[in-house]
Design a protein around this motif. Structure first.
Motif, short mmCIF file in Angstrom:
data_model
loop_
_atom_site.label_atom_id
_atom_site.label_comp_id
_atom_site.label_asym_id
_atom_site.label_seq_id
_atom_site.Cartn_x
_atom_site.Cartn_y
_atom_site.Cartn_z
N LYS A 100 0.81 -1.22 0.00
CA LYS A 100 0.00 0.00 0.00
C LYS A 100 0.85 1.27 0.00
CE LYS A 100 -4.05 -1.94 0.21
NZ LYS A 100 -5.03 -1.77 -0.85
N ARG A 101 2.14 1.15 0.31
CA ARG A 101 3.02 2.31 0.39
C ARG A 101 4.27 2.09 -0.45
NH1 ARG A 101 2.70 5.22 5.64
NH2 ARG A 101 0.53 5.04 6.21
N PRO A 102 4.10 1.87 -1.74
CA PRO A 102 5.26 1.51 -2.57
C PRO A 102 6.35 2.58 -2.63
CG PRO A 102 3.38 2.00 -3.95
CD PRO A 102 2.88 1.98 -2.53
N THR A 103 6.00 3.83 -2.43
CA THR A 103 7.02 4.89 -2.55
C THR A 103 7.43 5.48 -1.20
OG1 THR A 103 5.32 6.58 -2.90
CG2 THR A 103 6.25 5.53 -4.86
N ILE A 104 6.63 5.29 -0.14
CA ILE A 104 6.97 5.92 1.14
C ILE A 104 7.28 4.92 2.25
CG2 ILE A 104 5.66 8.01 0.62
CD1 ILE A 104 3.50 6.98 2.59
N ALA A 105 7.16 3.65 1.98
CA ALA A 105 7.46 2.65 3.00
C ALA A 105 8.93 2.71 3.39
CB ALA A 105 7.11 1.25 2.50
N ILE A 106 9.20 2.49 4.66
CA ILE A 106 10.57 2.41 5.16
C ILE A 106 10.98 0.94 5.14
CG2 ILE A 106 12.11 2.90 7.10
CD1 ILE A 106 10.80 5.42 5.89
N ARG A 107 12.03 0.64 4.42
CA ARG A 107 12.47 -0.75 4.32
C ARG A 107 12.96 -1.27 5.66
NH1 ARG A 107 16.18 0.50 -0.38
NH2 ARG A 107 17.66 -0.10 1.20
N ARG A 108 12.76 -2.55 5.88
CA ARG A 108 13.16 -3.19 7.13
C ARG A 108 14.64 -2.94 7.43
NH1 ARG A 108 11.41 -9.01 9.16
NH2 ARG A 108 12.49 -8.97 11.14
N GLU A 109 15.47 -3.00 6.40
CA GLU A 109 16.91 -2.80 6.57
C GLU A 109 17.25 -1.38 7.03
OE1 GLU A 109 15.70 -3.70 3.26
OE2 GLU A 109 15.51 -5.70 4.10
N GLU A 110 16.39 -0.42 6.70
CA GLU A 110 16.63 0.97 7.08
C GLU A 110 16.09 1.30 8.46
OE1 GLU A 110 14.68 3.09 3.98
OE2 GLU A 110 16.32 2.84 2.57
N SER A 111 15.15 0.50 8.94
CA SER A 111 14.50 0.81 10.21
C SER A 111 15.38 0.40 11.39
CB SER A 111 13.15 0.11 10.30
OG SER A 111 13.31 -1.28 10.46
N ILE A 112 15.07 0.96 12.53
CA ILE A 112 15.73 0.59 13.78
C ILE A 112 14.91 -0.55 14.37
CG2 ILE A 112 16.37 1.37 16.09
CD1 ILE A 112 16.39 4.25 14.83
N SER A 113 15.48 -1.71 14.46
CA SER A 113 14.74 -2.88 14.90
C SER A 113 14.34 -2.77 16.37
CB SER A 113 15.58 -4.13 14.69
OG SER A 113 14.87 -5.27 15.13
N LEU A 114 13.03 -2.94 16.63
CA LEU A 114 12.53 -2.96 18.00
C LEU A 114 12.13 -4.37 18.41
CD1 LEU A 114 10.33 0.27 17.96
CD2 LEU A 114 12.70 0.02 18.72
N SER A 115 11.74 -5.16 17.43
CA SER A 115 11.42 -6.57 17.63
C SER A 115 11.45 -7.23 16.25
CB SER A 115 10.04 -6.75 18.28
OG SER A 115 9.00 -6.51 17.35
N ASP A 116 11.10 -8.50 16.20
CA ASP A 116 11.05 -9.16 14.89
C ASP A 116 9.96 -8.57 13.99
OD1 ASP A 116 13.10 -10.87 15.60
OD2 ASP A 116 11.75 -12.49 16.19
N ASP A 117 8.94 -7.98 14.60
CA ASP A 117 7.78 -7.50 13.84
C ASP A 117 7.74 -6.01 13.61
OD1 ASP A 117 6.67 -10.09 13.62
OD2 ASP A 117 5.91 -9.92 15.66
N ILE A 118 8.41 -5.23 14.42
CA ILE A 118 8.31 -3.78 14.28
C ILE A 118 9.68 -3.12 14.29
CG2 ILE A 118 5.98 -3.58 15.23
CD1 ILE A 118 7.24 -2.65 17.86
N GLY A 119 9.74 -1.99 13.61
CA GLY A 119 10.93 -1.17 13.58
C GLY A 119 10.54 0.28 13.76
N MET A 120 11.52 1.12 13.99
CA MET A 120 11.27 2.55 14.20
C MET A 120 11.96 3.31 13.05
SD MET A 120 11.80 4.61 17.79
CE MET A 120 13.41 3.91 18.04
N HIS A 121 11.38 4.43 12.68
CA HIS A 121 11.95 5.25 11.60
C HIS A 121 13.40 5.58 11.94
CE1 HIS A 121 12.64 8.61 8.90
NE2 HIS A 121 11.55 8.25 8.26
N PRO A 122 14.30 5.53 10.95
CA PRO A 122 15.71 5.77 11.22
C PRO A 122 16.02 7.16 11.80
CG PRO A 122 15.31 5.52 8.85
CD PRO A 122 14.03 5.19 9.56
N ALA A 123 15.16 8.12 11.56
CA ALA A 123 15.39 9.47 12.10
C ALA A 123 15.12 9.54 13.61
CB ALA A 123 14.51 10.48 11.36
N MET A 124 14.59 8.47 14.17
CA MET A 124 14.23 8.47 15.59
C MET A 124 15.26 7.73 16.45
SD MET A 124 10.16 7.87 15.24
CE MET A 124 9.93 7.97 17.00
N SER A 125 16.48 7.64 15.98
CA SER A 125 17.49 6.87 16.70
C SER A 125 17.73 7.39 18.12
CB SER A 125 18.80 6.86 15.91
OG SER A 125 19.29 8.18 15.75
N ALA A 126 17.52 8.66 18.36
CA ALA A 126 17.71 9.20 19.71
C ALA A 126 16.71 8.64 20.72
CB ALA A 126 17.62 10.73 19.68
#
Length: 71
Positions: free
Chosen positions: A39-65
């Motif tokens: 549903k978000r082909p152009t705005i989805a954040i790829r799993r590899e780019e996200s900050i892993s919080l669990s196997d199922d969820i990640g956080m936007h890379p800009a939120m590393s703090a």
């Protein structure tokens, strides 16, 4: 007479309007959910780019703090 104008107190109401908004699905990302990526082909954040919080969820890379708060 306007009742708000005649009320004597030190209260102040502050309104802040932000244009745009936070996209919750790109803040906390359902990295294993194929529908999210379809549903978000152009705005989805790829799993590899996200900050892993669990196997199922990640956080936007800009939120590393905020990662230490999660930990």
């Amino acid at each position: 007479m306007n009742q708000l104008a005649s009320t004597e107190n030190d209260r102040i109401l502050v309104l802040i309007q932000l244009s745009g908004g936070n996209d919750g699905l790109n803040t906390i990302i359902p990295v294993r959910n194929d529908v999210y990526y379809r549903k978000r082909p152009t705005i989805a954040i790829r799993r590899e780019e996200s900050i892993s919080l669990s196997d199922d969820i990640g956080m936007h890379p800009a939120m590393s703090a905020l990662r230490p708060l999660w930990d």
